[in-house]
Each structure stands twice: as structure tokens, then as C-alpha cells.
Design an enzyme around this catalytic site. Structure first.
Site, PDB file in Angstrom:
ATOM      1  N   TYR A 143      31.233  31.537  43.165  1.00 14.51           N
ATOM      2  CA  TYR A 143      31.548  31.705  42.174  1.00 14.51           C
ATOM      3  C   TYR A 143      31.040  31.125  41.125  1.00 14.51           C
ATOM      4  O   TYR A 143      30.160  31.669  39.971  1.00 14.51           O
ATOM      5  CB  TYR A 143      32.949  31.149  41.718  1.00 14.51           C
ATOM      6  CG  TYR A 143      33.957  32.441  41.639  1.00 14.51           C
ATOM      7  CD1 TYR A 143      34.177  33.065  42.971  1.00 14.51           C
ATOM      8  CD2 TYR A 143      35.108  32.613  41.074  1.00 14.51           C
ATOM      9  CE1 TYR A 143      34.861  33.644  42.822  1.00 14.51           C
ATOM     10  CE2 TYR A 143      35.807  33.287  40.968  1.00 14.51           C
ATOM     11  CZ  TYR A 143      36.267  34.561  42.177  1.00 14.51           C
ATOM     12  OH  TYR A 143      37.115  35.037  42.220  1.00 14.51           O
ATOM     13  N   LYS A 194      35.321  29.445  57.203  1.00 13.53           N
ATOM     14  CA  LYS A 194      34.063  30.526  58.096  1.00 13.53           C
ATOM     15  C   LYS A 194      33.256  30.229  58.394  1.00 13.53           C
ATOM     16  O   LYS A 194      31.386  30.300  58.754  1.00 13.53           O
ATOM     17  CB  LYS A 194      33.575  31.507  56.719  1.00 13.53           C
ATOM     18  CG  LYS A 194      35.255  32.726  56.890  1.00 13.53           C
ATOM     19  CD  LYS A 194      35.489  33.410  58.356  1.00 13.53           C
ATOM     20  CE  LYS A 194      34.511  34.176  59.297  1.00 13.53           C
ATOM     21  NZ  LYS A 194      34.139  35.009  60.084  1.00 13.53           N
ATOM     22  N   ASP A 227      39.481  34.974  57.700  1.00 14.46           N
ATOM     23  CA  ASP A 227      39.911  36.183  58.613  1.00 14.46           C
ATOM     24  C   ASP A 227      41.047  35.908  59.385  1.00 14.46           C
ATOM     25  O   ASP A 227      42.142  36.328  59.073  1.00 14.46           O
ATOM     26  CB  ASP A 227      38.817  36.355  58.969  1.00 14.46           C
ATOM     27  CG  ASP A 227      38.269  35.834  60.246  1.00 14.46           C
ATOM     28  OD1 ASP A 227      37.676  34.579  60.211  1.00 14.46           O
ATOM     29  OD2 ASP A 227      37.599  36.670  61.297  1.00 14.46           O
ATOM     30  N   ASP A 251      40.409  32.691  46.432  1.00 17.01           N
ATOM     31  CA  ASP A 251      41.322  34.515  45.463  1.00 17.01           C
ATOM     32  C   ASP A 251      41.735  35.086  46.994  1.00 17.01           C
ATOM     33  O   ASP A 251      42.424  35.802  45.367  1.00 17.01           O
ATOM     34  CB  ASP A 251      39.811  34.694  44.868  1.00 17.01           C
ATOM     35  CG  ASP A 251      39.706  36.107  44.058  1.00 17.01           C
ATOM     36  OD1 ASP A 251      40.613  35.769  42.969  1.00 17.01           O
ATOM     37  OD2 ASP A 251      39.560  36.814  44.679  1.00 17.01           O
ATOM     38  N   ASP A 255      46.034  36.760  46.881  1.00 18.19           N
ATOM     39  CA  ASP A 255      46.646  37.951  46.814  1.00 18.19           C
ATOM     40  C   ASP A 255      47.536  38.134  47.820  1.00 18.19           C
ATOM     41  O   ASP A 255      48.796  38.702  47.881  1.00 18.19           O
ATOM     42  CB  ASP A 255      45.523  39.045  46.612  1.00 18.19           C
ATOM     43  CG  ASP A 255      45.433  38.739  45.150  1.00 18.19           C
ATOM     44  OD1 ASP A 255      45.819  38.182  43.807  1.00 18.19           O
ATOM     45  OD2 ASP A 255      44.788  40.030  44.385  1.00 18.19           O
TER      46      ASP A 255
HETATM   47  C1  IPM Z   1      42.083  35.082  39.878  1.00 21.37           C
HETATM   48  C2  IPM Z   1      41.390  36.080  39.042  1.00 21.37           C
HETATM   49  C3  IPM Z   1      39.894  35.346  39.201  1.00 21.37           C
HETATM   50  C4  IPM Z   1      39.279  34.751  39.688  1.00 21.37           C
HETATM   51  C5  IPM Z   1      39.391  36.495  38.108  1.00 21.37           C
HETATM   52  C6  IPM Z   1      40.184  37.582  36.649  1.00 21.37           C
HETATM   53  C7  IPM Z   1      37.830  36.125  37.572  1.00 21.37           C
HETATM   54  O1  IPM Z   1      41.153  37.233  40.129  1.00 21.37           O
HETATM   55  O2  IPM Z   1      42.877  34.505  39.081  1.00 21.37           O
HETATM   56  O3  IPM Z   1      42.764  35.220  40.907  1.00 21.37           O
HETATM   57  O4  IPM Z   1      38.608  35.635  40.715  1.00 21.37           O
HETATM   58  O5  IPM Z   1      39.436  34.127  40.024  1.00 21.37           O
HETATM   59 MG    MG Z   2      42.220  36.900  42.110  1.00 19.82          MG
END
Ligand code: IPM
Ligand code: MG
Length: 368
Positions: A143, A194, A227, A251, A255
Site C-alpha cells: 500500500y 506468501k 491463499d 484487506d 472481507d
Molecule cells: C479497507 C478498505 C480500504 C483498504 C480502502 C477504502 C482504501 O478496503 O479498509 O479494507 O483497501 O484498506
Molecule cells: Mg478492504
């Protein structure tokens, strides 16, 4: 109680302001009943800031954030900003806050409330009682790594570059947080990278193991390729306690873990820095979900992730565990009563709007 607790509220874009409105109601409730003495200011971030100031985060908002004891953050982004250059994109506002406030430790709990077991796409017995914590490194890795950018090649092609980079200290400080948090839970850490492909991943694995062997022999540490971890999260998520991961894998894995719980609209997060000499730890609290432009302005968004983020703020920034418990119990009771925003509807439940969900939460708080 001390009256010097400064909170900066940054609702941001999309559904951010809508879910934040419900948090404000909960905050007002606490102010009335518990006199917490919070001093609250509000600012613009992301597209909302870009629309007014031409940048996703102004210097003065950043200064306010650095001065605050805690920041409550909604969400940023929207399709109208897709074509902006990188430095103007709404997301840069959030990334700059994380970097400047040095919030390297991102806690993303993925918890399945009992009443929500059926909301997951996974089988109920796979997720019932799930309680895992993803600890994501937040200020390093690809990032922020340099070099980065898009350049022109002599043959007319273009080249895009980002750099995955971690130093020993960056790895050790986040690993330490993982081990400390694990000690308060199930004492298990699964570190993911990884290392079969990336040198930065190999360094990560070696340093995490060294720290464990030196200072945390009570912790059951395992290593997993990222993975495989994604696959294991879907197959058998309850095998995990704390998952330690870098910025990019975190990230994605967070999710994924969110989806295991049934709704992204349920998951809070805390981003923390190191404590300063006075023991004050910077903190930013935000839902894991994004700005959800598809449902913006329709009073449909689930405010629970934002409200649980507020509970995390009470717990981690102000040591108000009792009040955090009250918020979490109110959420649990509302879910048990069958009240649901559209994203978490199930058979036999009642569909309510964002604001009606807020009403229901306040009613539960009144009972406590
Ligand atoms: C998160 C989001 C952020 C990230 C974006 C909005 C920059 O997806 O906080 O998970 O990628 O970290
Ligand atoms: Mg995210």
C-alpha cells in the site's frame, strides 16, 4: 470522569453519514445517561472533502485527527470519483490518516452472533459461534512501498509498479500486538504470508517465529500461506483464533471473514498506534464495509458495524469496557428480537430501515 476526551467524527461518503447519524444518537444517549464527557467535532473526508476543498483530506482536518483522542470514521469513495488522479481519490484521505496517525495495527473481529447463524452463505454448523480476530498490518507493505507509479516504456507500452516491502521492526511490532491480543483470547496465532513466493513473506515468517520463541512461548503459533488461509476460512473458519496478516492480504482476508459472518454490515474495526509516553494510543474506528453507493440515501444501510466500531472505541481508546458491553449487548438483543436491515434479512425476521434499527438499539439501551 475526565472531560478531556476529544473525538473527531468523519462520516465521509455514501452511507457513511447515514450510519454515523445512528452512532450520534447512541453517543447522545450515553452523554445523557452516563455523562462520558466526550468533546465531539465533525469534519469532512474523502469525496465529501474533495467536493468542498479539492482534496480528500485537508491539513486542518489531519491536524484535528492528530489532536483527537479517537477518530470515528464512516466510509469513503463513490463512482463519481473513479476518474480522479490517485492523490485526489477519496481513499487517499483514509490512507493518509492511517499513515500520519501511525495506525499500524488494524483489528477486525469477525463474530457470528447467535441470531445471525443463518445469514451466512456457509452452513450453520461451520459458522455458529464463530469468533476470530484478523489483525492486519496497516501502514506498510504494498500500500505504501516505494517505488510506485505508472511510467512510459520506450517501446510505447506502459509499466505499473508497486513495491511490497517490510522491515524487521514493522513485522515485530504488529506480531507483538497479535501475541498480546491472543493472550486475552485463545492464545493461538496463525501468521499468513506468501513465503513460498516472496522474500518479504519469508522475512515475515522468520521474524514472527523468532519473536514467539523469544517472548511468547505460551502462544500456539502456526504459519499459513495466504491463499490457503482464504480457502481455510471458507472451509473451517473456527480453526482460527487470531490471524496475523500484512496490509494487502489482510484487506482481502478480512472481507472474506466478513462474508463468513453473513454481512459486511456487521463488522467493526479499530486501527491503533503505539501508546505515547502518557499511555495515550491513537485510534481510528471504522466499519469494514465501504460507502455502498448502490444503497446510499435510501435509509437501508445497516448501522451495526458503525455502532460496534463505536463500542470498540469505548473499549480501546477510553477503557470504558462496561459501556462497550452495553452497546454490544444491545446489538445482540436487537438481533435476537428479529429486527433486521435488508442486508441481514432471514426467514421470520422483520425488515427495518437504518433509522428504525437505531430506534431499536436505543430502546434496548434504555432497558439496560
Ligand atoms: C479497507 C478498505 C480500504 C483498504 C480502502 C477504502 C482504501 O478496503 O479498509 O479494507 O483497501 O484498506
Ligand atoms: Mg478492504
Amino acid at each position: 470522569m475526565s472531560t478531556d476526551k476529544k473525538i473527531l467524527i468523519l462520516p465521509g461518503d455514501g452511507i457513511g453519514p447515514e450510519v454515523m447519524t445512528q452512532v450520534r444518537r447512541v453517543m447522545d444517549w450515553f452523554e445523557k445517561k452516563h455523562s462520558l464527557g466526550f468533546k465531539v467535532t465533525e469534519g469532512l473526508v474523502g469525496g465529501a472533502s474533495y467536493d468542498v476543498h479539492g482534496v480528500p483530506l485537508t491539513d486542518s482536518t489531519l491536524a484535528q485527527a492528530l489532536d483527537a483522542d479517537a477518530v470515528l470514521f464512516g466510509a469513503v469513495g463513490g463512482p463519481q470519483y473513479d476518474d480522479l488522479p490517485f492523490d485526489k481519490k477519496p481513499e487517499r484521505g483514509l490512507l493518509a490518516l492511517r499513515k500520519e496517525m501511525q495506525l499500524y495495527a488494524n483489528l477486525r473481529p469477525a463474530i457470528v452472533f447467535e441470531a445471525m447463524t443463518d445469514a451466512s452463505a456457509l452452513k450453520p454448523d461451520v459458522v455458529s459461534g464463530l469468533d476470530i480476530l484478523i489483525l492486519r498490518e496497516l501502514t506498510g507493505g504494498v500500500y505504501f512501498g516505494e517505488p510506485r507509479g505508472i511510467s512510459d516504456l520506450p517501446d510505447g507500452q506502459r509499466k505499473g509498479v508497486n513495491t511490497q516491502v517490510y522491515t524487521t521492526n514493522e513485522i515485530l511490532r504488529i506480531a507483538k500486538v497479535a501475541f498480546e491480543l491472543a493472550r486475552k483470547r485463545g492464545s493461538k496465532v496463525c501468521s499468513t504470508e506468501k513465503s513460498n513466493v516472496m522474500e518479504s513473506g519469508l522475512l515475515w515468517r522468520e521474524e514472527v517465529q523468532k519473536l514467539r520463541d523469544a517472548d511468547y512461548t505460551d502462544i500456539d503459533l502456526s504459519h499459513m500461506y495466504a491463499d490457503n488461509c482464504a480457502m481455510q476460512l471458507v472451509r473451517e473458519p473456527k480453526q482460527f483464533d487470531v490471524i496475523l496478516t500484512d496490509n494487502l492480504f489482510g484487506d482481502m482476508l478480512s472481507d472474506l471473514a466478513a462474508a463468513c459472518t453473513g454481512s459486511l454490515g456487521m463488522l467493526p474495526s479499530a486501527s491503533l498506534g503505539d501508546p505515547d509516553a502518557q499511555g495515550r494510543r491513537r485510534g481510528l474506528y471504522e466499519p469494514v464495509h465501504g460507502s455502498a453507493p448502490d444503497i446510499t440515501g435510501q435509509n437501508k444501510a445497516n448501522p451495526i458495524a458503525m455502532i460496534l466500531s463505536y463500542a470498540m472505541m469505548l473499549r480501546y481508546s477510553f477503557d470504558l469496557g462496561e459501556q462497550a458491553d452495553m452497546v454490544e449487548n444491545a446489538v445482540k438483543n436487537v438481533l435476537n428480537s428479529g429486527v433486521r436491515t435488508p442486508d441481514i434479512m432471514g426467514p421470520g425476521t422483520a425488515k427495518v430501515s437504518t433509522s428504525t434499527m437505531g430506534d431499536a438499539l436505543l430502546r434496548e439501551l434504555d432497558k439496560s
